[in-house]
Write an enzyme that holds these catalytic residues in place. Structure first.
Site, PDB file in Angstrom:
ATOM      1  N   SER A   5     -29.414  -4.425  32.836  1.00 36.81           N
ATOM      2  CA  SER A   5     -30.085  -5.229  33.864  1.00 36.81           C
ATOM      3  C   SER A   5     -29.104  -5.582  34.966  1.00 36.81           C
ATOM      4  CB  SER A   5     -30.643  -6.508  33.239  1.00 36.81           C
ATOM      5  OG  SER A   5     -31.012  -7.397  34.272  1.00 36.81           O
ATOM      6  N   HIS A  28     -32.608  -1.466  34.740  1.00 34.21           N
ATOM      7  CA  HIS A  28     -33.593  -2.560  34.749  1.00 34.21           C
ATOM      8  C   HIS A  28     -33.350  -3.464  35.957  1.00 34.21           C
ATOM      9  CE1 HIS A  28     -36.386  -5.277  32.560  1.00 34.21           C
ATOM     10  NE2 HIS A  28     -35.634  -6.263  33.018  1.00 34.21           N
ATOM     11  N   ASP A  30     -34.702  -6.823  37.910  1.00 30.09           N
ATOM     12  CA  ASP A  30     -35.508  -8.038  37.747  1.00 30.09           C
ATOM     13  C   ASP A  30     -35.933  -8.585  39.101  1.00 30.09           C
ATOM     14  OD1 ASP A  30     -35.513  -8.512  34.855  1.00 30.09           O
ATOM     15  OD2 ASP A  30     -33.337  -8.648  35.093  1.00 30.09           O
ATOM     16  N   MET A  32     -37.840 -11.447  40.907  1.00 29.00           N
ATOM     17  CA  MET A  32     -38.320 -12.820  40.665  1.00 29.00           C
ATOM     18  C   MET A  32     -38.685 -13.463  41.992  1.00 29.00           C
ATOM     19  SD  MET A  32     -35.522 -14.198  37.934  1.00 29.00           S
ATOM     20  CE  MET A  32     -34.822 -13.137  36.665  1.00 29.00           C
ATOM     21  N   HIS A  61     -39.010  -4.939  36.570  1.00 26.29           N
ATOM     22  CA  HIS A  61     -39.622  -6.030  35.808  1.00 26.29           C
ATOM     23  C   HIS A  61     -40.046  -7.097  36.804  1.00 26.29           C
ATOM     24  CE1 HIS A  61     -38.847  -9.444  32.634  1.00 26.29           C
ATOM     25  NE2 HIS A  61     -40.116  -9.305  32.932  1.00 26.29           N
ATOM     26  N   MET A  63     -41.339 -10.385  37.707  1.00 34.05           N
ATOM     27  CA  MET A  63     -41.612 -11.767  37.284  1.00 34.05           C
ATOM     28  C   MET A  63     -42.139 -12.505  38.504  1.00 34.05           C
ATOM     29  SD  MET A  63     -38.262 -12.132  34.914  1.00 34.05           S
ATOM     30  CE  MET A  63     -37.585 -10.677  35.706  1.00 34.05           C
ATOM     31  N   MET A 132     -40.465 -10.372  25.903  1.00 29.99           N
ATOM     32  CA  MET A 132     -39.370 -11.226  26.382  1.00 29.99           C
ATOM     33  C   MET A 132     -38.779 -11.998  25.209  1.00 29.99           C
ATOM     34  SD  MET A 132     -38.909 -10.672  29.535  1.00 29.99           S
ATOM     35  CE  MET A 132     -37.619 -11.902  29.724  1.00 29.99           C
ATOM     36  N   ASP A 170     -36.237  -7.787  26.072  1.00 37.92           N
ATOM     37  CA  ASP A 170     -35.457  -8.234  27.226  1.00 37.92           C
ATOM     38  C   ASP A 170     -35.037  -9.691  27.058  1.00 37.92           C
ATOM     39  OD1 ASP A 170     -34.378  -8.655  29.738  1.00 37.92           O
ATOM     40  OD2 ASP A 170     -36.270  -8.478  30.823  1.00 37.92           O
ATOM     41  N   SER A 193     -25.930  -9.314  30.669  1.00 36.83           N
ATOM     42  CA  SER A 193     -24.550  -9.781  30.539  1.00 36.83           C
ATOM     43  C   SER A 193     -23.733  -8.960  29.555  1.00 36.83           C
ATOM     44  CB  SER A 193     -24.519 -11.275  30.191  1.00 36.83           C
ATOM     45  OG  SER A 193     -25.652 -11.659  29.483  1.00 36.83           O
TER      46      SER A 193
HETATM   47  C1  DX5 Z   1     -34.466 -12.534  32.416  1.00 34.61           C
HETATM   48  C2  DX5 Z   1     -34.446 -11.093  32.815  1.00 34.61           C
HETATM   49  C3  DX5 Z   1     -33.543 -10.243  32.020  1.00 34.61           C
HETATM   50  C4  DX5 Z   1     -32.077 -10.607  32.146  1.00 34.61           C
HETATM   51  C5  DX5 Z   1     -31.442 -10.312  30.819  1.00 34.61           C
HETATM   52  O1  DX5 Z   1     -35.559 -13.170  32.990  1.00 34.61           O
HETATM   53  O2  DX5 Z   1     -35.741 -10.542  32.691  1.00 34.61           O
HETATM   54  O3  DX5 Z   1     -33.714  -8.871  32.325  1.00 34.61           O
HETATM   55  O4  DX5 Z   1     -31.406  -9.887  33.128  1.00 34.61           O
HETATM   56  O5  DX5 Z   1     -30.130 -10.757  30.857  1.00 34.61           O
HETATM   57  P1  DX5 Z   1     -29.264 -10.960  29.518  1.00 34.61           P
HETATM   58  O6  DX5 Z   1     -29.163  -9.624  28.881  1.00 34.61           O
HETATM   59  O7  DX5 Z   1     -27.977 -11.475  30.026  1.00 34.61           O
HETATM   60  O8  DX5 Z   1     -30.014 -11.941  28.659  1.00 34.61           O
HETATM   61 ZN    ZN Z   2     -35.938  -8.331  32.880  1.00 33.50          ZN
END
Ligand code: DX5
Ligand code: ZN
Length: 220
Positions: A5, A28, A30, A32, A61, A63, A132, A170, A193
């Protein structure tokens, strides 16, 4: 499959972040909107720039509120997989149809407290189920193991031939948590991370994949 991600990467160097994870199965991304989740990241113009800078299939993804209005743009831009949230979609069947018609795979995501059962029928229209394992919004949170019950239920249906989705997880996936997720039946692991926080992101992907493979072997 491992899907790093880029939420955990340096947003000023996204092309380099894609380059750093060459062995990744999916990249991936994200999206948001500051409404569906209490965080704001990036949108379609940045996703288009990422798509132009990498050959890794991009896993968007979303959100966001009102995915019925916005998701199609990501599919048309060339994302490999476009995932919307079940909690936000007004007409998820039409949405999946439109995403697929634009040439992308369609994903449906459920938050940690959203049950799986009400969506089983709907999932016949989708290619990916994104479970999730943290509350969506931020990287670096702790894995919620209770969501693995939903993974197990989905795995059973897939193995029985009743569903054909890729089961993706995820949130909080790292070397401490990936084995239990693999044993529960996950196909695709998002890791932010754990990949970008590592000294060598490409090596971190290999290590996670090896760990998942061993645990999947044990479970089946
Ligand atoms: C959280 C995201 C994830 C996030 C995961 O809302 O959808 O994709 O980047 O990060 P880690 O692997 O650090 O939990
Ligand atoms: Zn995600």
């Amino acid at each position: 499959m491992i899907a790093p991600s880029i939420l955990a990467a340096d947003f000023a160097r996204l092309a380099e972040a894609a380059d750093a994870v060459k062995g990744a199965d999916w990249l991936h991304v994200d999206v948001m909107d500051g409404h569906f989740v209490p965080n704001l990241t990036l949108g379609l113009p940045v996703v288009k720039a990422i798509l132009a800078s990498t050959d890794i299939p991009v896993d968007c993804h979303l959100m966001i509120d009102d995915p019925d209005r916005w998701a199609l743009g990501y599919a048309e831009a060339g994302a490999h997989n476009v995932t919307v949230h079940a909690e936000a979609a007004a007409d998820p069947v039409k949405l999946a149809h439109d995403i697929r018609a634009a040439g992308a795979k369609a994903g449906l995501s459920i938050k940690p407290r959203t049950p799986f059962e009400p969506y089983v029928e709907l999932l016949s229209h989708y290619d990916t189920l994104l479970v999730m394992s943290v509350e969506p919004g931020f990287g670096g949170q702790e894995f919620i193991p209770e969501v693995l019950d939903k993974v197990r239920k989905a795995r059973r249906l897939v193995d029985a031939g009743e569903l054909t989705v890729i089961v993706e997880i995820d949130g909080g996936i790292n070397s401490d948590t990936i084995e239990q997720a693999a044993e529960a039946g996950v196909d695709c692991f998002v890791a932010g991370s754990a990949v970008y926080g590592a000294a060598d992101p490409a090596k971190a992907i290999e290590a996670l994949r090896d760990q998942a493979r061993v645990s999947t072997g044990k479970a089946r």
